[in-house]
Design a protein around this motif. Structure first.
Motif, short mmCIF file in Angstrom:
data_model
loop_
_atom_site.label_atom_id
_atom_site.label_comp_id
_atom_site.label_asym_id
_atom_site.label_seq_id
_atom_site.Cartn_x
_atom_site.Cartn_y
_atom_site.Cartn_z
N GLY A 286 26.30 -11.40 20.02
CA GLY A 286 26.62 -12.82 19.99
C GLY A 286 28.06 -13.02 20.45
O GLY A 286 28.85 -12.08 20.49
N PHE A 287 28.38 -14.26 20.83
CA PHE A 287 29.77 -14.59 21.16
C PHE A 287 29.91 -16.08 21.38
O PHE A 287 31.00 -16.60 21.42
CB PHE A 287 30.24 -13.84 22.41
N ARG A 288 28.78 -16.79 21.48
CA ARG A 288 28.87 -18.21 21.82
C ARG A 288 29.09 -19.10 20.60
O ARG A 288 29.40 -20.28 20.74
CB ARG A 288 27.61 -18.64 22.56
N GLY A 289 28.87 -18.54 19.42
CA GLY A 289 29.15 -19.30 18.21
C GLY A 289 28.30 -20.54 18.04
O GLY A 289 28.72 -21.50 17.40
N ALA B 127 30.50 -20.52 9.54
CA ALA B 127 29.51 -19.92 10.46
C ALA B 127 28.54 -20.95 10.99
O ALA B 127 28.01 -20.81 12.10
CB ALA B 127 28.75 -18.80 9.74
N ALA C 149 26.73 -7.52 12.63
CA ALA C 149 27.38 -7.32 11.33
C ALA C 149 27.22 -5.88 10.86
O ALA C 149 27.44 -5.59 9.68
CB ALA C 149 26.81 -8.28 10.30
N ALA D 260 24.58 -20.31 17.59
CA ALA D 260 23.22 -20.08 17.11
C ALA D 260 22.99 -20.68 15.73
O ALA D 260 22.07 -21.47 15.54
CB ALA D 260 22.92 -18.58 17.10
N THR E 286 23.44 -10.19 4.27
CA THR E 286 23.18 -11.61 4.52
C THR E 286 21.67 -11.84 4.56
O THR E 286 20.93 -11.05 5.18
CB THR E 286 23.81 -12.01 5.87
N ALA F 292 31.64 -21.80 16.24
CA ALA F 292 32.36 -20.99 15.27
C ALA F 292 31.89 -19.55 15.41
O ALA F 292 30.70 -19.28 15.28
CB ALA F 292 32.07 -21.50 13.86
N THR F 293 32.80 -18.69 15.74
CA THR F 293 32.43 -17.29 15.91
C THR F 293 33.58 -16.39 15.50
O THR F 293 34.74 -16.77 15.64
CB THR F 293 32.03 -16.98 17.37
N SER F 294 33.25 -15.24 14.99
CA SER F 294 34.29 -14.28 14.68
C SER F 294 34.41 -13.24 15.80
O SER F 294 35.18 -12.31 15.72
CB SER F 294 33.92 -13.56 13.37
N LYS F 295 33.60 -13.45 16.86
CA LYS F 295 33.46 -12.35 17.82
C LYS F 295 34.39 -12.45 19.02
O LYS F 295 34.69 -11.45 19.66
CB LYS F 295 31.99 -12.24 18.25
N ASN G 111 22.72 -11.33 14.98
CA ASN G 111 23.83 -11.45 14.03
C ASN G 111 23.85 -10.28 13.05
O ASN G 111 24.92 -9.76 12.72
CB ASN G 111 23.72 -12.77 13.26
P1 ADP Z 1 27.89 -15.82 17.27
O1 ADP Z 1 26.93 -14.76 16.86
O2 ADP Z 1 27.77 -16.16 18.70
O3 ADP Z 1 29.29 -15.55 16.85
P2 ADP Z 1 26.46 -17.44 15.37
O4 ADP Z 1 26.32 -18.90 15.22
O5 ADP Z 1 25.24 -16.68 15.58
O6 ADP Z 1 27.48 -17.19 16.54
O7 ADP Z 1 27.22 -16.87 14.11
C1 ADP Z 1 28.47 -17.39 13.76
C2 ADP Z 1 29.29 -16.38 13.00
O8 ADP Z 1 28.74 -16.19 11.71
C3 ADP Z 1 29.35 -15.01 13.59
O9 ADP Z 1 30.38 -14.90 14.55
C4 ADP Z 1 29.60 -14.12 12.39
O10 ADP Z 1 30.96 -14.04 12.09
C5 ADP Z 1 28.93 -14.88 11.27
N1 ADP Z 1 27.59 -14.33 10.95
C6 ADP Z 1 26.41 -14.81 11.36
N2 ADP Z 1 25.39 -14.08 10.89
C7 ADP Z 1 25.92 -13.08 10.18
C8 ADP Z 1 25.38 -11.97 9.43
N3 ADP Z 1 24.06 -11.74 9.37
N4 ADP Z 1 26.25 -11.15 8.81
C9 ADP Z 1 27.58 -11.37 8.87
N5 ADP Z 1 28.15 -12.38 9.55
C10 ADP Z 1 27.35 -13.24 10.20
#
Ligand code: ADP
Ligand code: MG
Length: 630
Positions: free
Chosen positions: A130-133, A108, A74, A135, A179, A113-116, A70
């Motif tokens: 990441g992409f599975r949202g 998050a 980021a 973790a 973060t 939930a993912t922004s990816k 993550n």
């Molecule tokens: P994924 O990485 O598969 O998207 P995660 O559960 O690991 O799913 O994280 C969810 C979302 O939280 C990410 O898509 C991202 O937008 C945000 N996020 C997580 N960790 C960080 C970080 N260290 N810095 C910025 N955004 C983060």
């Protein structure tokens, strides 16, 4: 919240389904009763997350991996990992990436939930780790999490506390952009899994391994790891070579062979280790595909296969390789921990990797300092009887050593090996090819020690050759070449054929590989039940115990059948090992010369087929150092 909606949706669907297919039962009580009777139920959000956590989070190192991914996604340039008690008590990952605002921070930790990615098509085009949202939601469901985050453009950050998946509080904090995630008491609410964790030392080792992987994958980023407040790594941004030295040890850097390859849209770069870095156990093999470290037996075996003439089964060369492919060429969504991928065209990639590594090895493994293959010396100096004088040529054979001779004319078939030896020795003396530096001081430049090693003096070093290993390498390559060609090698007719009586299974096995024996120059003829008549043997076979050699080759071949190599490789290796000069065989000067010349005409002179070295290069520099001359 998300999970609740989903739950509702499924319930509605169930209703619709019931109404349309059981028209007679239009009242709700039926449905209710069915629901009560039903053994299948929708799990609560928290329980579902806990189950998902079982896939994503197996041990503290998996938490470290997800949090580091993550941070990298980021766009952090610096990542700090702190652990206590092997990560069982505390794992903290701090980054200076883009950060999240309060809303995003809350989102998050929701499942899926993912922004990816947003659309199904995005799965085809993944450029993030990441992409599975899942973790963060998974981690939070099985531990106590404190997540602080602040966006680059914001003055103030937010701090979220979640225990076992339940939000405790959200409050503003003052912090720099980035973060900081702290995970405490992993698996505190799943005692069975907590019990399953290994000792803190073992868990610690897994975390070190995880951090090392990221450090290798992203040498341009700064990484630090502290365990129980002790610094383990502190790595400043650098290139891959320096990073390898930093995370393993300084001596790795000198033994790296660069690999570079391009094929259409695929590219490969990185390093493989020389033979010194080959280990009996795996673990130092790193293949990154589009920056993701993947565990891929097929692609690893592509690298091993490039090494195969020098490395035996059960030996693992070191490598850190980065393969870059268009994202559409791979499917990264095949494993919950994202450590495996599928290739659209895996064999093409396999060959691409193997060829690129082979090429790198070919160019580099020949180069032992101050040693060049005779065929690379444009005008090989011959011994001219000149006296003394420090050799000035940087080449392999200084003038006081008889240089590579033209190959021996093929021995006449009827010549017995012993006769041949005598002939060779006589020819050498007649030619004046005595390896003396000058007539008076009689410094021998090539000699045999303990009937085992050949010492050769060259321009700036003494090389020591293992006579058996060297001959093995020569015969091995020759055999492989013969197997790939249509014509067979010349055999040498025996004056008295040797009859070899075999056990029935040996006889059958010999039958199976008789063709390969023949190609090598053996002439074998079945003679009654379970008996073979040996009428000719390869001209360059050393032993005069023909029957013994055939049996030995058979035994060795049988043993080798279980290796990953093919028939011809196994036969070549068996033949080379058994027909070669043995340790303990005294050698004539001409034989030594011949051996050295031939060795340096092989493709891989520096290792026998088992991967053991054939040559040790003792440089004058090193000798001087040992004698404290410098
Ligand atoms: P994924 O990485 O598969 O998207 P995660 O559960 O690991 O799913 O994280 C969810 C979302 O939280 C990410 O898509 C991202 O937008 C945000 N996020 C997580 N960790 C960080 C970080 N260290 N810095 C910025 N955004 C983060
Ligand atoms: Mg992630």
């Amino acid at each position: 919240m998300f999970r609740k909606n989903y739950h509702f949706g499924v319930y509605n669907f169930f209703q619709m389904f019931s109404f349309s297919f059981w028209p007679g039962n239009t009242n709700f009580s039926f449905l209710k009763r069915r629901k009560e009777l039903s053994r299948i139920r929708i799990l609560s959000e928290q329980l579902a997350n806990k189950i998902a956590a079982g896939e994503v989070v197996q041990r503290p190192a998996s938490v470290v991996k997800e949090l580091m991914e993550n941070a990298i996604d980021a766009a952090a340039s610096e990542i700090l990992v702190l652990i206590e008690n092997g990560g069982k008590d505390v794992i903290r990952v701090l980054d200076n990436g883009e950060g999240m605002d309060e809303d995003d921070l809350l989102l998050a930790f929701e499942q899926h939930a993912t922004s990816k990615i947003a659309l199904a098509d995005d799965l085809e085009n993944i450029r993030t780790l990441g992409f599975r949202g899942e973790a963060l939601a998974s981690i939070a469901s099985v531990s106590m999490v404190e997540a602080r985050s602040c966006r680059q453009d914001s003055e103030e950050g937010s701090c979220l506390t979640i225990n076992g998946g339940e939000i405790q509080k959200v409050e503003p904090v003052s912090m720099k952009a980035g973060t900081h995630i702290t995970v405490r008491n992993l698996f505190y609410n799943t005692p069975a899994r907590r019990k399953f964790l290994k000792s803190p030392n073992t868990e610690y080792a897994h975390i070190v391994d995880t951090v090392r992987r990221f450090a290798l994958g992203f040498p341009g980023l700064q990484f630090s790891l502290y365990s129980n407040e002790t610094e383990i790594f502190s790595l400043s941004p650098s290139d891959l070579k320096k990073r390898i030295a930093d995370v393993f040890s300084g001596h790795y850097a000198q033994k790296l062979i660069p690999v570079e390859g391009m094929d259409g849209t695929a590219s490969l770069e990185g390093f493989v280790g020389g033979l010194d870095l080959v280990r009996k156990k795996g673990g130092e093999q790193y293949l990154f595909v589009n920056d993701r470290l993947v565990n891929d037996r097929l692609m690893n075996s592509a690298v091993y296969s490039a090494f195969s003439p020098m490395v035996d089964k059960g030996e693992y060369p070191f490598f850190v390789l980065k393969l870059t492919l268009p994202p559409q060429e791979i499917d990264v969504n095949v494993h919950p921990q994202k450590t495996e991928i599928k290739y659209r065209n895996e064999w093409q990639i396999y060959h691409f990797i193997r060829n690129a590594v082979s090429l790198a090895l070919k160019d580099n493994l020949r180069v032992v300092p101050s040693f060049r293959r005779p065929d690379a010396v444009p005008t090989a100096p011959r011994y001219t009887g000149r006296t003394g004088g420090a050799p000035t040529a940087p080449g392999l054979f200084p003038e006081h050593i008889p240089a590579a001779r033209p190959p021996e004319p093929a021995s006449l078939p009827e010549e017995h090996p012993l006769t041949r030896r005598i002939r060779q020795f006589n020819t050498m003396q007649m030619n004046g090819d005595v390896p003396f530096q000058n007539g008076r001081t009689s410094v021998v430049s090539m000699w045999q020690a303990h009937n085992k090693y050949i010492f050769v003096q060259i321009a700036s070093a003494v090389i020591i050759i293992d006579q058996h290993a060297a001959h093995e390498r020569i015969l091995f390559e020759k055999a492989l070449k013969t197997f790939s060609e249509s014509s067979a090698q010349n055999g040498q007719q025996l004056l008295f054929p040797v009859s070899l009586e075999l056990a029935p299974d040996d006889f059958a096995l010999l039958g199976e590989i008789l063709d390969m024996f023949k190609k090598l120059g053996f002439s074998l003829r079945a003679f009654g039940k379970n008996t073979m008549l040996i009428e000719a043997v390869p001209a360059d076979m050393h032993s005069i115990q023909e029957g013994r050699v055939v049996l030995d080759i058979l035994d060795s071949y049988r043993e080798r059948r279980t290796t990953r190599h093919d028939k011809t490789y196994n036969m070549a290796a068996s033949y080379a090992c058994k027909a070669a000069i043995k340790t303990g065989d005294p050698l004539e000067p001409a034989e030594m010369q011949n051996l050295v010349d031939q060795l340096f005409q092989t493709e891989s002179p520096y290792a026998c087929p088992h991967g053991r070295p054939t040559i040790i290069n003792l440089t004058l520099e090193e000798l001087d150092k040992r004698f404290k001359r410098t």
